[in-house]
Scaffold this active site. Structure first.
Site, PDB file in Angstrom:
ATOM      1  N   ASP A 243      -9.598  11.586 -29.523  1.00 13.77           N
ATOM      2  CA  ASP A 243      -9.928  12.494 -28.409  1.00 13.77           C
ATOM      3  C   ASP A 243      -9.253  12.119 -27.103  1.00 13.77           C
ATOM      4  O   ASP A 243      -9.380  12.842 -26.115  1.00 13.77           O
ATOM      5  CB  ASP A 243     -11.448  12.505 -28.199  1.00 13.77           C
ATOM      6  CG  ASP A 243     -12.155  13.078 -29.414  1.00 13.77           C
ATOM      7  OD1 ASP A 243     -13.049  12.418 -29.958  1.00 13.77           O
ATOM      8  OD2 ASP A 243     -11.757  14.169 -29.852  1.00 13.77           O
TER       9      ASP A 243
ATOM     10  N   HIS B 272     -14.600   3.500 -31.394  1.00 15.47           N
ATOM     11  CA  HIS B 272     -14.817   4.227 -32.653  1.00 15.47           C
ATOM     12  C   HIS B 272     -15.700   3.377 -33.557  1.00 15.47           C
ATOM     13  O   HIS B 272     -15.593   2.164 -33.586  1.00 15.47           O
ATOM     14  CB  HIS B 272     -13.478   4.499 -33.359  1.00 15.47           C
ATOM     15  CG  HIS B 272     -13.568   5.604 -34.358  1.00 15.47           C
ATOM     16  ND1 HIS B 272     -14.003   5.392 -35.639  1.00 15.47           N
ATOM     17  CD2 HIS B 272     -13.325   6.924 -34.240  1.00 15.47           C
ATOM     18  CE1 HIS B 272     -14.000   6.550 -36.291  1.00 15.47           C
ATOM     19  NE2 HIS B 272     -13.597   7.491 -35.469  1.00 15.47           N
TER      20      HIS B 272
END
Ligand code: SDX
Length: 393
Positions: free
Chosen positions: A328, A270
């Site tokens: 996700d 991320h």
């Protein structure tokens, strides 16, 4: 190469912004919606209450919540003429392509919300968007599986309504499973907003020119589709399926570390979280709970996901790069257990994020000093030179 211009255009980039909506501390793995920690909201609140919080800045009183929910409920149907848009798509069109087109087309239907300088019309556009995205996403799903569209039912909660529009068929009664409805609502909440990510910045930049809000949301949906962003939930489940069994994980971990191999572990890493993503933590607990309650806890995909996470979190490469599962990584496992094809994972992300996009859009347009966005660049091209005739090149 050549000289780099030191010219300063004298303006600061208007691509960055002030906001009071969402705060992320990437080192602490903290995510706050209007100051409330995401894990508390996921456990104690529900999506439409979170929508109210993101839009208006405070948790609603009971009366405010009842009024808000009835306004959303009464806008869940789409204009009947919009149904015609779907038949223009091939049956195998990706639902993200369909919802990008249909949401953009809403700007042709809702003329009375084109005056973005009118706070009331901004408010109506926000409610319409939150109300209609589930209907449009469900229609895209039904179109892709060749089943008739199912109209929303006003006596159902937001998540149950969406599940029914996706899975009900005219030839039999459809009972919403409360386990799935609660898990669906939690997925909506976990994806609702996330500060200035790529798709939110896209919506802000489009909205800064005064464009119609529906067109701005369509731009956000298009950006979210990318596999580096919202498309990762589909790519992640497809990756877990490709890995197939726990014994094949080392092969894929080696590929993810190989600089000459473009393969990346989808659902990992991320830009902001350099510790765990708090949403991934809640999503993992939810995956365990939902699959357990559905009696499919020996789900091979979940086993691969957990073992991949364990291996990656112990691997020096991932530790050094500060790579952790993101939102996700586990979401697809729950959505697959609910009966959704992978192609519907990103539309569900888009549906959830619509409130974040429209809240940020509303916040930006509510600022009287708001200017059109203009990101800065560092020019590295040729310095000034004279034209050369083709005979001399
Ligand atoms: C979302 O911004 C948001 O808030 C987004 C989001 C939201 O709610 O809106 O949180 C939603 O988009 C989550 C992210 C979903 N995407 C994926 O899961 C795709 C896989 N992840 C990566 O592509 C990547 O981690 C990004 C795009 C998410 C972040 O990339 P960065 O911050 O630009 O980091 P990077 O690409 O520069 O990577 C840093 C290093 C690189 O190695 P070096 O070049 O330094 O040697 O880490 C490596 C990368 O190669 N790396 C990975 C990796 N992610 C980064 N290596 C293997 N697998 C990965 N997943």
């Amino acid at each position: 190469k050549g000289d780099v211009f030191t010219y300063d255009p004298g303006f600061t980039s208007t691509a960055s912004c002030d906001s009071t909506i969402t705060f992320i501390d990437g080192d602490k793995g903290e995510l706050l919606y209007r100051g409330y920690p995401i894990d508390q909201l996921a456990e104690k609140s529900h999506y439409l209450e979170v929508c109210y919080l993101l839009l208006y800045g405070e948790l609603p009183t009971e009366a405010e919540q009842i009024d808000f929910e009835s306004r959303v409920t009464n806008h869940t149907m789409v204009h009947e003429q919009m149904i015609k848009f779907f038949s223009g798509f091939r049956r195998d069109a990706h639902p993200m392509a369909i919802i990008t087109g249909v949401v953009g087309a809403m700007s042709a239907f809702y003329h009375d919300s084109t005056d973005v300088n009118d706070p009331w019309q901004r408010e109506v556009a926000a409610i319409r968007m939150i109300a209609k995205l589930p209907t449009i996403c469900a229609m895209a799903f039904k179109y892709s599986v060749g089943q008739p569209f199912v109209y929303p039912k006003n006596d159902l909660d937001y998540a149950s309504n969406f599940l029914r529009m996706c899975f009900a068929v005219p030839c039999e009664e459809y009972e919403v499973n409360p386990i799935l409805s609660k898990a669906m609502d939690r997925i909506f909440t976990l994806h609702a907003d996330h500060e200035q990510n790529a798709s939110t910045s896209t919506v802000r930049l489009a909205g800064s020119s005064g464009a119609n809000p529906f067109a701005c949301i369509a731009a956000g949906i298009a950006c979210l589709w990318g596999p580096a962003h919202g498309g990762a939930n589909q790519a992640c489940l497809e990756m877990l399926r490709e890995i197939g069994t726990v014994d094949r994980i080392p092969e894929y971990v080696a590929r993810a570390k190989d600089k000459n191999d473009p393969f990346r572990l989808m659902g990992f890493g991320h830009r902001v979280y350099k510790n765990f993503d708090p949403r991934a933590k809640v999503m993992k607990e939810s995956a365990d709970e939902v699959l357990g309650l559905l009696g499919i806890e020996d789900n091979e995909t979940l086993k691969v996901a957990k073992e991949l996470e364990r291996i990656a979190l112990e691997d020096p490469y991932f530790v050094e790069k500060k790579l952790y599962p993101n939102v996700d990584f586990y979401s697809g496992i729950i959505l697959e257990a609910m009966g959704f094809p992978t192609s519907m994972f990103t539309p569900i992300f888009a549906l959830s994020r619509t409130v974040g996009w429209i809240s940020q859009w509303k916040e930006m347009l509510g600022d009287p000093n708001q200017k059109i966005g203009r990101p800065r660049q560092l020019y590295l091209g040729a310095t000034t030179r004279d034209y050369v005739d083709v005979s001399k090149r």
